[in-house]
Design a protein around this motif. Structure first.
Motif, PDB file in Angstrom:
ATOM      1  N   PHE A  81       0.745  -1.131   0.151  1.00  0.00           N
ATOM      2  CA  PHE A  81      -0.162  -0.022   0.188  1.00  0.00           C
ATOM      3  C   PHE A  81       0.840   1.196   0.073  1.00  0.00           C
ATOM      4  O   PHE A  81       0.283   2.209  -0.588  1.00  0.00           O
ATOM      5  N   MET A  82       2.013   1.304   0.816  1.00  0.00           N
ATOM      6  CA  MET A  82       2.909   2.287   0.781  1.00  0.00           C
ATOM      7  C   MET A  82       3.443   2.870  -0.794  1.00  0.00           C
ATOM      8  O   MET A  82       3.387   3.910  -1.148  1.00  0.00           O
ATOM      9  N   GLU A  83       3.659   1.610  -1.644  1.00  0.00           N
ATOM     10  CA  GLU A  83       3.854   1.823  -2.949  1.00  0.00           C
ATOM     11  C   GLU A  83       2.923   2.659  -3.648  1.00  0.00           C
ATOM     12  O   GLU A  83       3.165   3.493  -4.535  1.00  0.00           O
ATOM     13  N   ALA A  84       1.673   1.708  -3.557  1.00  0.00           N
ATOM     14  CA  ALA A  84       0.648   2.545  -4.266  1.00  0.00           C
ATOM     15  C   ALA A  84       0.453   4.028  -4.015  1.00  0.00           C
ATOM     16  O   ALA A  84       0.129   4.573  -4.883  1.00  0.00           O
ATOM     17  N   MET A  85       0.645   4.251  -2.747  1.00  0.00           N
ATOM     18  CA  MET A  85       0.354   5.415  -2.149  1.00  0.00           C
ATOM     19  C   MET A  85       1.455   6.511  -2.940  1.00  0.00           C
ATOM     20  O   MET A  85       1.222   7.849  -3.519  1.00  0.00           O
ATOM     21  N   GLU A  86       2.594   6.143  -2.883  1.00  0.00           N
ATOM     22  CA  GLU A  86       3.690   6.810  -3.378  1.00  0.00           C
ATOM     23  C   GLU A  86       3.531   7.134  -4.953  1.00  0.00           C
ATOM     24  O   GLU A  86       3.738   8.181  -5.655  1.00  0.00           O
ATOM     25  N   LYS A  87       3.225   6.128  -5.582  1.00  0.00           N
ATOM     26  CA  LYS A  87       2.621   6.214  -6.669  1.00  0.00           C
ATOM     27  C   LYS A  87       1.716   7.412  -7.432  1.00  0.00           C
ATOM     28  O   LYS A  87       1.601   8.007  -8.457  1.00  0.00           O
ATOM     29  N   SER A  88       0.611   7.171  -6.464  1.00  0.00           N
ATOM     30  CA  SER A  88      -0.366   8.410  -6.705  1.00  0.00           C
ATOM     31  C   SER A  88      -0.072   9.688  -6.182  1.00  0.00           C
ATOM     32  O   SER A  88      -0.967  10.606  -5.949  1.00  0.00           O
ATOM     33  N   GLY A  89       1.109   9.917  -5.695  1.00  0.00           N
ATOM     34  CA  GLY A  89       1.587  11.197  -5.136  1.00  0.00           C
ATOM     35  C   GLY A  89       1.481  11.555  -3.718  1.00  0.00           C
ATOM     36  O   GLY A  89       1.520  12.543  -3.504  1.00  0.00           O
ATOM     37  N   LEU A  90       0.915  10.455  -3.027  1.00  0.00           N
ATOM     38  CA  LEU A  90       0.857  10.694  -1.748  1.00  0.00           C
ATOM     39  C   LEU A  90       1.908  10.244  -0.872  1.00  0.00           C
ATOM     40  O   LEU A  90       2.321   9.074  -1.094  1.00  0.00           O
ATOM     41  N   ASN A  91       2.104  10.955   0.124  1.00  0.00           N
ATOM     42  CA  ASN A  91       3.391  10.423   1.073  1.00  0.00           C
ATOM     43  C   ASN A  91       2.789   9.192   1.566  1.00  0.00           C
ATOM     44  O   ASN A  91       1.841   8.807   2.297  1.00  0.00           O
ATOM     45  N   PRO A  92       3.737   8.276   1.450  1.00  0.00           N
ATOM     46  CA  PRO A  92       3.513   6.834   1.816  1.00  0.00           C
ATOM     47  C   PRO A  92       3.471   6.589   3.655  1.00  0.00           C
ATOM     48  O   PRO A  92       2.912   5.453   3.855  1.00  0.00           O
ATOM     49  N   TYR A  93       3.755   7.727   3.961  1.00  0.00           N
ATOM     50  CA  TYR A  93       3.724   7.389   5.708  1.00  0.00           C
ATOM     51  C   TYR A  93       2.520   7.722   6.109  1.00  0.00           C
ATOM     52  O   TYR A  93       2.217   7.777   7.288  1.00  0.00           O
ATOM     53  N   LEU A  94       1.420   8.359   5.343  1.00  0.00           N
ATOM     54  CA  LEU A  94       0.367   8.761   5.772  1.00  0.00           C
ATOM     55  C   LEU A  94      -0.749   7.769   5.680  1.00  0.00           C
ATOM     56  O   LEU A  94      -1.888   7.718   5.309  1.00  0.00           O
ATOM     57  N   LEU A  95      -0.347   6.643   6.112  1.00  0.00           N
ATOM     58  CA  LEU A  95      -1.063   5.227   6.101  1.00  0.00           C
ATOM     59  C   LEU A  95      -0.934   4.619   7.389  1.00  0.00           C
ATOM     60  O   LEU A  95      -0.269   4.829   8.287  1.00  0.00           O
ATOM     61  N   SER A  96      -2.350   4.259   7.846  1.00  0.00           N
ATOM     62  CA  SER A  96      -2.765   3.584   8.943  1.00  0.00           C
ATOM     63  C   SER A  96      -3.299   2.284   8.975  1.00  0.00           C
ATOM     64  O   SER A  96      -4.231   2.523   7.888  1.00  0.00           O
ATOM     65  N   ILE A  97      -3.083   1.307   9.600  1.00  0.00           N
ATOM     66  CA  ILE A  97      -3.617  -0.114   9.012  1.00  0.00           C
ATOM     67  C   ILE A  97      -4.298  -0.677  10.333  1.00  0.00           C
ATOM     68  O   ILE A  97      -3.658  -0.792  11.493  1.00  0.00           O
ATOM     69  N   ALA A  98      -5.642  -0.961  10.061  1.00  0.00           N
ATOM     70  CA  ALA A  98      -6.291  -1.862  11.434  1.00  0.00           C
ATOM     71  C   ALA A  98      -6.206  -3.168  10.802  1.00  0.00           C
ATOM     72  O   ALA A  98      -7.062  -3.488   9.863  1.00  0.00           O
ATOM     73  N   ASN A  99      -5.525  -3.879  11.893  1.00  0.00           N
ATOM     74  CA  ASN A  99      -5.284  -5.429  11.473  1.00  0.00           C
ATOM     75  C   ASN A  99      -6.684  -5.971  12.013  1.00  0.00           C
ATOM     76  O   ASN A  99      -6.572  -6.892  12.890  1.00  0.00           O
ATOM     77  N   ILE A 100      -7.675  -6.049  11.142  1.00  0.00           N
ATOM     78  CA  ILE A 100      -8.821  -6.824  11.810  1.00  0.00           C
ATOM     79  C   ILE A 100      -9.108  -8.158  11.193  1.00  0.00           C
ATOM     80  O   ILE A 100     -10.033  -8.829  11.619  1.00  0.00           O
ATOM     81  N   ARG A 101      -7.966  -8.680  10.559  1.00  0.00           N
ATOM     82  CA  ARG A 101      -8.441 -10.065  10.169  1.00  0.00           C
ATOM     83  C   ARG A 101      -7.585 -10.929  11.311  1.00  0.00           C
ATOM     84  O   ARG A 101      -8.094 -11.544  12.071  1.00  0.00           O
ATOM     85  N   ASP A 102      -6.059 -10.545  11.360  1.00  0.00           N
ATOM     86  CA  ASP A 102      -5.192 -11.437  12.176  1.00  0.00           C
ATOM     87  C   ASP A 102      -5.445 -10.998  13.757  1.00  0.00           C
ATOM     88  O   ASP A 102      -5.625 -12.032  14.508  1.00  0.00           O
ATOM     89  N   GLN A 103      -6.272  -9.737  14.072  1.00  0.00           N
ATOM     90  CA  GLN A 103      -6.203  -9.504  15.532  1.00  0.00           C
ATOM     91  C   GLN A 103      -7.665  -9.351  15.808  1.00  0.00           C
ATOM     92  O   GLN A 103      -8.120  -9.130  16.706  1.00  0.00           O
ATOM     93  N   CYS A 104      -8.580  -9.855  14.850  1.00  0.00           N
ATOM     94  CA  CYS A 104      -9.937  -9.800  15.269  1.00  0.00           C
ATOM     95  C   CYS A 104     -10.827 -11.142  14.526  1.00  0.00           C
ATOM     96  O   CYS A 104     -10.983 -11.717  15.439  1.00  0.00           O
ATOM     97  N   GLY A 105     -10.867 -10.979  13.221  1.00  0.00           N
ATOM     98  CA  GLY A 105     -11.841 -11.935  12.669  1.00  0.00           C
ATOM     99  C   GLY A 105     -11.472 -13.363  12.797  1.00  0.00           C
ATOM    100  O   GLY A 105     -12.290 -14.283  13.317  1.00  0.00           O
TER     101      GLY A 105
END
Lengths: 555, 145, 222
Positions: A81-105
C-alpha cells in the motif's frame, strides 16, 4: 492535525475470510458518516493489482490525504500500500492499518462482538491517521571503500570477498605480517591444507588484487564522521594516514589465557597449553624427549568452548600418529556440533586415542617426579576412580577478549557484550552487525569461532558491508525522529540511551541530532526524552494518545 | 458482586513490539487461537518506545489493564529496548501503587515472534486476572462520584 | 546543575488537597536535565494526580505548563493566563523556582513537587552526585579540584580526620574520603606541596551563616 484531513478508508474482506464473522458492510455505512472520511470502499482482495490501481486513482481523484486500511496485518500488506500511495503522489507514511483479520476476525468467534471490535480497531486507525505526518525520503551517498581492522583469517577473507565485489579495501594489521593466529597453528586437519599453505594462498590472493591496500604495523587512532562516510586517522610506523571509508569491519581476533586459579597449578615444562603444543609440533627440534603418554585436559578453563574440543581432537590425533604412545583426552563433554567433528572424533577413537569423561567433580592434577598424575571419577566406568600418569599434559585455555578491545570500542563508539567481546546487534538475526550502522565485526572477536567459522564469518561480514554500500547510496527517512531544538535541554539522555549510538550533539542548533542513516527507528530516545523534545513519526504522543481513545468508550 | 464478574469485559491495552509480540499475535490469528476480545493491540516499533506516561494515560482513559509485550530477554531487536521497557514498567508500578491501582493491572512479558501460544496464554491470563480484580478503580471512582 | 527529586505522590496530594484547579509547572533547565521536573515529568505527575483524585472521587482539574526557567520572572510571566484559571500551583522546579513563582503570583499558593537536593553532576545516566556546597569562598585551587566542603562529610579544610580508612569515609564505606581523593590527585599532579599550605579558618559569612545571600554587579545593572 495541521491541515484538513480527507481520509480514504479501504476495507478488505480478504476473499470473504474477514466477512465471515465481521459485518464489514455495516461497518462501512457507519464510517461514511464520519465527516473527514472522504471515501470508503470494501473489496475482496485489496492487495490485488486491480484493487491497488483503483486505490491509486481514488487517492488522486478524490484528493485523499490519509489512507486507512481495514484488513490483514501490516507485516503482509504495508509495503504494497505504501508503494501504491507513493505512485499516486501521496506520502506513503500517511497510512494507518487496522489489522482486523489477524487480530480480530480470526481470533474472536461471534459476529456481534467481533464486528464491534473491528469497528473500534478501524476507528483507532482513523484517529491515528488524523495525526500522521509525512516523512521525506532522500538518498545519501555512501562511500564504497571499506576499512578492515585485523589481518587474521576473518579479516583477510573479508578483504578478498569485498575486493571481488569491487570494493576498495584497506586492511589494517597491527603486526608486521598478515595471518594472525594462522602463524601459531600446526594443522587444519582434516583439511589437507596446512595453515602455512592457506596463509600463503590468502596473501597471494590479496597481493594480486589492486583494490586491496595492506597497511601492516598500523593502528586506528580515531574515527570521525558518520556511517557511510567515516574519516579514519591511522598511524603506520609512527606516521599518520587519513582515509575515508563507508564501512568498517572489526576482525581483531581474540586472546587466550590459562586460568591458573581454575586449575590450581602453574604452566611448566610438562604442563603446556594447546598453542604451545602446536608450536612444538611445528618445530621438531624442540623435543628433548618424545613424550610417550600425552594427556589433553578439556572443560576446566571454559566448559562451553568448541575450539578447545577441536584443538584437542586435532592435536591428539597428530600426537598419536607422530609419536605412537598413549594419548588421553579428559573431558566433561565434547563439543561436536559442527560439520565433520563427529567424524574427527570417531577417527581419533579408531586411532586409539582414549577418552575419559568426568562429571562435576574436577580431576585432581598433581605433578610428581617429571610426571603428571591425573585422578578422576570416570562416568563411563560407573564413577570408578581412575589414576593415570602422563609425561605431558596439554591444558585448555580460556578464550578472552584482547586487551585493546576497550580502546577500539571507544574509538569506534560501539559496545562490548557482557563477556567483553564485540556486542552483536542481534545474536540470531544480525550476528556480524555491531550496534552501530556501518560497523561490523567478524571472527573470534565477536564469538567463540573455529577457523572455518571464522572464514565464513569474514565472508558474511563482507556481504553485510556490500548490502549496505554496493550502490554507493542509501535511502534514508529524513527526520523520522524529529528533535524540537527549542525544547531540547541537551541533557544527553537520548545520546546515552540510543542503542545504536545514532544521536549526537548539534553544536550549531544547540540540540540533539539524530543521524538518519544510523537511526534504526526503535524510538527509545523519544520515550526517554524528559523535555518531550523528540517525536517519533508514526508513534508520536498524539498518535498513541489517539489510539488510546477507544478506552474511553464502554465495550 | 459475583454475578457481575461474567458480564464485566475488561479493556486491555496491549503495547506490542512489532518485531516480536505483534508478529506472535498475527500467527495466533493464523492459527485461529481465540483470546479475549477486550484486548486491543497498539503497535510500537519496540517496547522501549512505550513511555511511562503512555501507560498512565491508558489507565487514565479507562484501561482495566495494560500489557507491555517485548522481545525475549537476551534478544531485543534493538539491543536494549526490552530492558528499558522493564525498568520503566517497574517505575510506573510504584506510581500505580501510590495512586491506588493494583499492580496486577500492569504487566510486562517477553516473548518471541514465533510464540503464538504464549501470546494467547499471556493475554488470556491477563484478562482472567483483570476479571477477578473487576473494573479499574479509576472508573469506579467516576461512578462513585 | 541543581539536582532535584520528586516528592511522593502522597505528600504532593496532601499539599494540594482541597484545591479543585491546579497548575503543574515544569522547568526546562536543571530539573529537566536531571529528569525530575521537565515537560514529561509534568505530564506524568499530572496524569497520576488526576487518576488518584478520580479514584477518590475528588474533582481535580489540572493544567500543565513547562517554561524555560522558573528562576526568571520573564518566563514566569508566561504563566499568568493559566495561573488566573487555577486555585494553586505546583512547581516541579527547584526551591528558587517555587519561590519565584510565589513572588510573581501572590494571589495563589505555590507548592513544591520536588525536594531540591544539591548542586551536582551526572555521574552516569540515572546517577547524580554532589559537587558543590555553594559556600561562597572557593578553595578548589588548593585541593586539586576536589571540594572538601561538599565532599568531606565534616567539611574539613586541612586534611582528613581519623575516620578515613582505606580511602573511604567512616560514615559509609561507599563514600570516598575526599581528602584521600585530594591527596591522590595532588600526588598525580606532583603538587603535594600544596598540602603544606594551611587553609585559614573559613569565612562562613559568605555562606549560609551570613544570612540570605545577595550578589550585586553594578556594571551590568541597568
Amino acid at each position: 492535525m495541521v491541515e484538513d484531513t480527507k481520509i480514504g478508508v479501504f476495507l478488505c474482506d480478504c476473499g470473504e475470510v474477514i466477512s465471515r464473522n465481521i459485518d464489514l458492510s455495516g461497518i462501512r455505512s457507519n464510517l461514511e458518516k464520519i465527516s473527514d472520511v472522504g471515501h470508503v470502499t470494501l473489496s475482496h482482495y485489496l492487495c490485488s493489482q486491480k484493487e491497488i490501481e483503483l486505490m491509486g486513482s481514488e487517492i488522486s481523484e478524490k484528493g485523499l490525504n490519509r489512507v486507512v486500511i481495514g484488513g490483514c496485518s501490516p507485516q503482509f500488506c504495508e509495503v504494497i500500500f505504501m508503494e501504491a500511495m507513493e505512485k499516486s503522489g501521496l506520502n506513503p507514511y500517511l497510512l494507518s492499518i487496522a489489522n482486523i483479520r489477524d487480530q480480530c476476525g480470526w481470533v474472536h468467534p461471534g459476529k456481534t462482538r467481533a464486528t464491534s471490535k473491528a469497528a473500534r480497531q478501524i476507528k483507532m486507525a482513523i484517529s491515528k491517521a488524523r495525526f500522521l505526518e509525512p516523512i521525506k525520503k532522500e538518498t545519501v551517498s555512501i562511500n564504497r571503500d571499506v576499512l578492515i581492522i585485523g589481518g587474521g583469517i576473518s579479516g583477510m577473507e573479508a578483504a578478498i570477498e569485498l575486493s571481488e565485489l569491487d570494493h576498495k579495501v584497506t586492511l589494517l594489521e597491527r603486526e608486521k605480517v598478515l595471518g594472525g593466529r594462522l602463524h601459531q597453528l600446526y594443522s587444519l586437519y582434516p583439511l589437507e591444507l596446512t595453515p602455512g599453505a592457506l596463509l600463503a594462498e590468502k596473501i597471494e590472493a590479496i597481493n594480486k588484487r589492486a583494490n586491496i591496500e595492506v597497511l601492516t604495523t598500523a593502528e586506528l587512532l580515531k574515527i570521525e564522521g558518520h556511517p557511510g562516510n567515516f574519516v579514519a586517522k591511522i598511524q603506520r610506523d609512527g606516521s599518520p594516514i587519513t582515509r575515508n571509508f563507508g564501512a568498517i569491519v572489526v576482525a581483531t581476533g581474540c586472546d587466550t589465557q590459562f586460568p591458573t586459579e581454575r586449575y590450581g597449578l602453574e604452566l611448566s615444562d610438562n604442563i603446556i597449553t594447546q598453542l604451545q603444543f602446536e608450536r612444538m609440533l611445528k618445530s621438531q627440534e624442540e623435543w628433548d624427549k618424545i613424550p610417550q603418554k600425552i594427556g589433553f585436559m578439556l572443560d576446566i578453563s571454559d566448559e562451553y568452548s568448541r575450539i578447545s574440543t577441536i584443538s584437542a581432537l586435532r592435536n591428539g590425533l597428530a600426537a598419536k600418529r607422530r609419536f605412537g604412545g598413549e594419548v588421553y583426552i579428559f573431558c566433561k563433554n565434547l563439543k561436536l556440533d559442527a560439520p565433520g567433528l563427529e567424524g574427527l572424533y570417531r577417527e581419533a577413537r579408531d586411532e586409539g586415542v582414549i577418552f575419559f569423561k568426568f562429571g562435576d567433580g574436577m580431576p585432581t592434577i598433581s605433578p610428581a617426579h617429571g610426571q603428571i598424575n591425573i585422578q578422576l571419577e570416570d562416568l563411563y566406568l560407573a564413577r570408578e576412580l581412575v589414576t593415570l600418569s602422563c609425561d605431558l599434559l596439554v591444558v585448555d585455555e580460556k578464550i578472552i577478549p584482547q586487551r585493546d578491545f576497550e580502546i577500539l570500542k571507544s574509538i569506534l563508539n560501539i559496545d562490548l557484550d557482557s563477556n567483553g567481546f564485540y556486542q552483536q546487534a542481534n545474536v540470531h538475526l544480525y550476528p556480524v552487525s555491531s550496534i552501530r550502522k556501518g560497523i561490523f565485526s567478524a571472527g573470534s572477536c565477536r564469538a567463540d569461532l573455529d577457523f572455518s567459522d571464522a572464514l565464513a564469518d569474514g565472508r558474511a561480514a563482507a556481504q553485510a558491508v556490500h548490502q549496505l554500500s554496493y550502490s554507493g547510496k542509501a535511502w534514508i527517512e529524513v527526520e523520522k525522529l524529529v528533535v524540537d531544538a527549542d525544547k531540547c535541554a541537551l541533557c544527553l539522555t537520548c545520546i546515552r540511551s540510543c542503542p545504536h549510538h545514532a544521536i549526537e550533539v548539534d553544536h550549531e542548533k544547540q540540540a540533539a541530532k539524530v543521524i538518519d542513516l544510523a537511526c534504526q527507528g526503535c524510538g527509545i530516545c523519544a520515550a526517554e526524552c524528559p523535555a518531550k523534545a523528540i517525536q517519533h513519526k508514526g508513534y508520536t504522543d498524539n498518535e498513541i494518545g489517539a489510539q488510546l481513545e477507544f478506552l474511553e468508550e464502554a465495550i | 458482586m459475583p454475578e457481575d464478574k461474567n458480564r464485566f469485559s475488561p479493556k486491555i491495552a496491549a503495547f506490542c513490539c512489532f518485531h516480536s509480540a505483534y508478529l506472535a499475535a498475527d500467527s495466533a490469528g493464523a492459527m485461529r487461537k481465540s483470546y479475549s476480545d477486550g484486548v486491543y493491540i497498539i503497535r510500537v516499533p519496540c517496547a522501549g518506545k512505550v513511555e511511562g506516561l503512555h501507560i498512565l494515560q491508558a489507565f487514565e482513559k479507562g484501561a482495566d489493564g495494560v500489557l507491555i509485550l517485548a522481545c525475549p530477554q537476551e534478544s531485543c531487536h534493538y539491543i536494549s529496548g526490552n530492558i528499558r521497557a522493564k525498568k520503566r514498567v517497574d517505575y510506573i508500578l510504584r506510581f500505580l501503587e501510590e495512586i491506588g491501582i493494583e499492580p496486577e493491572r500492569l504487566k510486562l512479558f517477553n516473548l518471541a515472534s514465533n510464540q503464538a501460544p504464549r501470546f494467547v496464554q499471556v493475554v488470556n491470563e491477563m484478562a482472567e486476572r483483570i476479571k477477578d480484580l473487576g473494573p479499574s478503580p479509576i472508573k469506579a471512582g467516576v461512578i462513585g462520584r | 546543575m541543581i539536582i532535584g527529586e520528586r516528592k511522593s505522590l502522597e505528600e504532593i496530594r496532601k499539599m494540594i488537597g482541597g484545591y479543585k484547579r491546579v497548575l503543574v509547572v515544569g522547568c526546562g533547565t536543571c530539573v529537566t536535565v536531571c529528569l525530575a521536573g521537565g515537560e514529561k515529568e509534568v505530564a506524568t505527575l499530572s496524569s497520576a494526580l488526576r487518576m488518584a483524585a478520580k479514584k477518590d472521587g475528588d474533582g481535580l482539574e489540572i493544567s500543565e505548563a513547562t517554561i524555560e526557567r522558573q528562576c526568571d520572572i520573564e518566563f514566569i510571566e508566561e504563566l499568568r493566563e493559566k495561573v488566573e484559571q487555577v486555585d494553586a500551583a505546583l512547581s516541579m522546579g527547584c526551591g528558587a523556582g517555587v519561590q519565584t513563582i510565589a513572588e510573581t503570583f501572590s494571589e495563589i499558593p505555590v507548592y513544591p513537587a520536588l525536594n531540591t537536593r544539591f548542586i551536582g553532576r551526572t555521574e552516569e545516566q540515572g546517577v547524580w552526585t554532589e559537587r558543590c556546597a555553594a559556600c561562597g569562598d572557593c578553595i578548589l585551587h588548593v585541593t586539586g579540584g576536589i571540594c572538601p566542603i561538599a565532599r568531606c562529610s565534616k567539611s574539613l579544610l586541612n586534611g582528613p580526620c581519623g575516620g578515613s580508612k582505606d580511602g573511604k569515609c567512616e560514615i559509609n564505606p561507599d563514600v570516598a574520603c575526599a581528602w584521600q581523593l585530594i591527596y591522590d590527585r595532588l600526588k598525580a599532579l606532583d603538587q603535594l606541596d600544596k598540602l603544606e599550605e594551611i587553609v585559614p579558618v573559613k569565612d562562613w559569612s559568605v555562606s549560609r551563616d551570613g544570612g540570605p545571600r545577595k550578589l550585586i554587579r553594578e556594571d551590568v545593572r541597568l
